[in-house]
Design an enzyme around this catalytic site. Sequence first.
Site, PDB file in Angstrom:
ATOM      1  CB  ALA A 177      21.651  32.917   3.259  1.00 51.02           C
ATOM      2  CD  GLU A 201      17.026  28.192  -1.297  1.00 47.35           C
ATOM      3  OE1 GLU A 201      16.339  27.853  -2.117  1.00 47.35           O
ATOM      4  OE2 GLU A 201      16.843  28.974  -0.339  1.00 47.35           O
ATOM      5  CD  GLU A 254      13.856  30.232   2.421  1.00 45.77           C
ATOM      6  OE1 GLU A 254      15.033  30.750   2.402  1.00 45.77           O
ATOM      7  OE2 GLU A 254      13.433  29.001   2.843  1.00 45.77           O
ATOM      8  N   GLY A 284      16.900  32.918   0.432  1.00 48.96           N
ATOM      9  CA  GLY A 284      16.590  33.571   1.842  1.00 48.96           C
ATOM     10  C   GLY A 284      15.694  34.899   1.554  1.00 48.96           C
TER      11      GLY A 284
END
Length: 263
Positions: A71, A137, A117, A114
């Site tokens: 992200a 993260e 993911e 992300g």
Amino acid sequence: MSTKTATEYQFILISQEERVGIIQLHRPDALNALSPDLMKELVDALEAFDADDAIGCMVLTGGEKVFAAGADIKKMAEASAMDMLLVDQLARWDRIRKLHKPIVAAINGYALGGGCELAMMCDMIIAGENAKFGQPEINIGVIPGAGGTQRLTRAVGKAKAMELILTGRQFSAQEALEMGLINKVAPPELTIEEAKKLAKTISEKPAIAVRTAKEAILKAFDTTIEGGLDYERKLFYLLFASADQKEGMQAFMEKRTPAWSNR
Ligand code: DAK
């Protein structure tokens, strides 16, 4: 539902080869960081392919050196909890989970946070030898927020998921293969070709059976074995209402290649 043409997207490139729809993340100045604008385009494009009868399978890829670095940290850095809640990015990510057609991820370079993911939301993963996966993260004071703690754990088991998420270390395509997270490691220049080859094979199968098989397999992640077996059986019976079941079995008996109508 989007009806955009390829030229109207700013952060992705889309194309089609036979019955395979291909989406390439394309935000090279920010290592394909998954900004809300990019995610909006991505989900619109995936849903458009999902609704298109001419497409049987999708491929999602990034650049040669990076699939996606996660992200957009620069856009998240000053956000409050309420900002994050109200933007409700998760609703957009959830729409990927609801797609009917299979997606093959083709990963070269970084698939972090992300990005990892997003790869795990795809149904199969082909990775180049240069791929670097990770859930880093923890190093920026948070935890995975788009399914990493759940999907990585289901894919590789508790001990490995704990190690990878709590250390935030990157791991290679080879390690990902050994853990069962991905399908195949390819030379980087062949990653996309391998993914397209797999997608093409699937795209030529009867579409209703493909989507039903995907649905049944994903059910295994959120039900008991008993519930899953019941669900599978109902879907199996349902397929006897499809023209392709009649055609497939008839063609077998007549020793000819079936002509799928995808109905
Ligand atoms: N966001 C924004 N910009 C990024 C970025 C990112 N994730 N990753 C890299 N960049 C930018 C860098 O800031 C740099 O910009 P400039 O300095 O040139 O302006 C440029 O891209 C090149 O990066 P580097 O100079 O760092 O390049 P290196 O080759 O040295 O390193 C790297 C590449 C990928 C190892 C490194 O950039 C890196 O560690 N990046 C951060 C990776 C990371 O921590 N990712 C996880 C982010 S958190 C959710 C949905 C999603 C998420 C959560 C919730 N909901 C739906 C609720 C996801 C969260 C995350 O992914």
